[in-house]
Design an enzyme around this catalytic site. Sequence first.
Site, short mmCIF file in Angstrom:
data_model
loop_
_atom_site.label_atom_id
_atom_site.label_comp_id
_atom_site.label_asym_id
_atom_site.label_seq_id
_atom_site.Cartn_x
_atom_site.Cartn_y
_atom_site.Cartn_z
N PRO A 95 0.81 -1.23 0.00
CG PRO A 95 -0.29 -1.24 2.07
CD PRO A 95 0.59 -2.06 1.21
CD GLU A 122 -0.45 -6.04 11.64
OE1 GLU A 122 -0.50 -4.82 11.39
OE2 GLU A 122 -1.46 -6.75 11.79
NE ARG A 160 -7.37 -6.47 -20.63
CZ ARG A 160 -7.87 -5.56 -21.45
NH1 ARG A 160 -7.27 -4.40 -21.57
NH2 ARG A 160 -8.95 -5.82 -22.16
CG ASP A 175 -9.25 -1.67 -23.20
OD1 ASP A 175 -10.43 -2.04 -23.32
OD2 ASP A 175 -8.30 -2.43 -22.99
N1 SAH Z 1 0.25 -2.98 7.93
C1 SAH Z 1 0.43 -2.68 6.55
C2 SAH Z 1 -0.58 -3.43 5.70
C3 SAH Z 1 -0.31 -4.88 5.63
S1 SAH Z 1 -1.49 -5.69 4.65
C4 SAH Z 1 0.25 -1.20 6.35
O1 SAH Z 1 -0.39 -0.54 7.17
O2 SAH Z 1 0.71 -0.67 5.33
C5 SAH Z 1 -0.61 -7.15 4.20
C6 SAH Z 1 -0.05 -7.18 2.80
O3 SAH Z 1 -1.10 -7.06 1.87
C7 SAH Z 1 0.95 -6.10 2.46
O4 SAH Z 1 2.24 -6.44 2.87
C8 SAH Z 1 0.84 -6.06 0.95
O5 SAH Z 1 1.64 -7.06 0.35
C9 SAH Z 1 -0.62 -6.42 0.71
N2 SAH Z 1 -1.48 -5.26 0.44
C10 SAH Z 1 -2.42 -4.75 1.27
N3 SAH Z 1 -3.04 -3.70 0.72
C11 SAH Z 1 -2.50 -3.53 -0.50
C12 SAH Z 1 -2.73 -2.60 -1.55
N4 SAH Z 1 -3.63 -1.64 -1.46
N5 SAH Z 1 -1.99 -2.74 -2.68
C13 SAH Z 1 -1.05 -3.70 -2.79
N6 SAH Z 1 -0.81 -4.61 -1.82
C14 SAH Z 1 -1.51 -4.53 -0.70
#
Ligand code: SAH
Length: 240
Positions: A95, A122, A160, A175
């Site tokens: 994220p 986490e 794609r 698209d």
């Molecule tokens: N505690 C972290 C979130 C961990 S979620 C924080 O607050 O940033 C667990 C995993 O899910 C992450 O390591 C990532 O690989 C994936 N993930 C969660 N949300 C995501 C998103 N919006 N985009 C891409 N990967 C995501």
Amino acid sequence: MPVQTSCPSLVIDVVTIFPEMFTAWRGAGVVGKAVESGRVAVRAHDLRAWSQDKHRKTDDYPFGGGAGMVMCPEPLFAAVDSLCAGDSTVILMSPRGPVLTQSMARSLAARKHLILLCGRYEGVDERVHEHLVDLEISIGDYILSGGELAAMVVAEATMRLLPGVLGDAESLEQDSFAPGHGMLGWPQYTRPREYRGLAVPDVLLSGNHAQIAAWRREQARELTGRLRPDLLREPAAHEE
Ligand code: SAH
């Protein structure tokens, strides 16, 4: 039956503790055909295979305390060591990363080998963020329980765009976010001509291709202005 090509133009290695999540996705639709034809190779690897722990553990408690578990660096570094070739791009689903756009997908489609790392719990040890990966990519400002769905989104948006993956090359240009216009796609209609008193626009039945093309351009502009005015104001946001 798609034609089998000898050498995939893109190899995607996904590293995850849930490789089974990729089975149905990899076998269906456009992705399924791309894989079956050999244009793309997609492999889902079980991260536990790189764990040195006797219980094949890949996570541990956070130093300093606090809720939840953190993914350990060793299996992720070992996975990348063993999968990495000279031309690999290592990407962490995260994220924190920039949010995926069509132009990012275009740039990934030009690479030869993607290694997509999926976090869980986490998240991953900070040393993975800082020292293992080339890029981090988010699929939006929300938190998923793991990177697997994000990896599928990144892989599918990228695949794609590869030559020969979509049956009808034109559909790429039609698209939303296509390079020529960067706008939303135009409205589409199919049979029946009238449904519950709702008729298909006459112009589409006219057979006049120039008029149809002009109507579609106009509709795409109108839709984009109404639903996504940011795309018209900020062409740089979706075009490299
Ligand atoms: N505690 C972290 C979130 C961990 S979620 C924080 O607050 O940033 C667990 C995993 O899910 C992450 O390591 C990532 O690989 C994936 N993930 C969660 N949300 C995501 C998103 N919006 N985009 C891409 N990967 C995501």
